[in-house]
Design an enzyme around this catalytic site. Structure first.
Site, mmCIF file in Angstrom:
data_model
loop_
_atom_site.group_PDB
_atom_site.id
_atom_site.type_symbol
_atom_site.label_atom_id
_atom_site.label_comp_id
_atom_site.label_asym_id
_atom_site.label_seq_id
_atom_site.Cartn_x
_atom_site.Cartn_y
_atom_site.Cartn_z
ATOM 1 N N ASP A 99 0.835 -1.202 0.000
ATOM 2 C CA ASP A 99 0.000 0.000 0.000
ATOM 3 C C ASP A 99 0.867 1.250 0.000
ATOM 4 O OD1 ASP A 99 0.895 -0.638 2.579
ATOM 5 O OD2 ASP A 99 -0.944 0.042 3.558
ATOM 6 N N THR A 122 -5.963 3.294 9.737
ATOM 7 C CA THR A 122 -5.784 2.521 10.963
ATOM 8 C C THR A 122 -4.389 2.778 11.527
ATOM 9 O OG1 THR A 122 -7.278 0.817 10.112
ATOM 10 C CG2 THR A 122 -5.870 0.221 11.968
#
Length: 242
Positions: A99, A122
């Site tokens: 990512d 997160t």
């Protein structure tokens, strides 16, 4: 048509990309990945499925199963030493989260000068990308929501706070929220000092926590929705992408 997938720790974002433009996009919780069957029922045939997965093999398997017979098998981006004009300075390039790698590729395509690539989710990741395409390294810290949750879990007297940011909080809920947001902003601004001298240096800010963080930052920034998907779109159109 390419189906691009950003499989994160709590949910999976997706986008349909064709002809250099986004045709549709959305997000699915991990418990509803079977709904990719509906995504694959797009009016235009899906010729390729390409994505980043940091959520584990069970998520990858669930996506593949939902798409079986409706679209090609998913291909997953690998972090490598170089890709799409970005060079990876990690000690072991393959250990960089895909990512983050996709976000760096997207950042390189969006901004040709030095930038700080931030994804506030997160976890909050803050990565340095030089003007010549060198990813110099970066930091990972708990996201603002995760910071609040850890305080509620690991301290006896502090609840999960649903307060608001203030400069000088007068109650516990505001003190927790303000402290966690200040920690995020402080980390970003400290990292930005490393490129602040560079011409046109900029923060590219993405993720679910980006709006709250952007309000606190006193440095040049640009909000970019779905930066990981944008990087995947760049990588998917390069024939030599690993």
């Amino acid at each position: 048509m390419i189906l691009l997938i950003d499989a994160g720790n709590t949910r999976v974002k997706w986008g349909l990309f064709a002809g250099g433009a986004w045709q549709d996009e959305g997000a699915l919780e991990h418990g509803h990945l079977d709904e990719f069957a509906t995504v694959a029922a797009a009016p235009v045939r899906i010729d390729r499925v390409f994505g980043s997965n940091v959520a584990g093999s069970h998520v990858a398997n669930a996506i593949a199963e939902a798409l079986r017979g409706r679209a090609p098998a998913p291909e997953w981006l690998c972090s490598t030493a170089t890709c799409c004009g970005v060079r990876n300075a990690y000690d072991t390039p393959g250990q960089l989260g895909t990512d983050r790698w996709a976000a760096l590729i997207g950042a390189r395509a969006l901004h040709p000068a030095a930038c700080l690539v931030i994804n506030a989710g997160t976890a909050t990741t803050i990565d340095i990308l030089d003007a010549d395409g060198l990813f110099r390294g970066g930091v990972i810290l708990p996201g603002e929501h995760l910071m609040r949750r850890s305080l509620a879990r690991d301290t006896a007297q502090l609840p999960f706070a649903d307060g608001r940011f203030t400069k000088a909080p007068h109650n516990t809920a505001d003190a927790i929220v303000s402290g966690c947001l200040n920690a995020q902003a402080g980390a970003v601004e400290r990292m930005f000092r490393q490129i602040a001298h560079a011409p046109q240096a900029l923060c590219l800010l993405s993720g679910g926590g980006a709006d709250a963080l952007a309000e606190l930052l006193d440095i040049p920034l640009r909000r970019v929705d779905n930066l990981v998907l944008k990087g995947l779109a760049v990588a998917a159109t390069q024939p030599d992408t690993p």
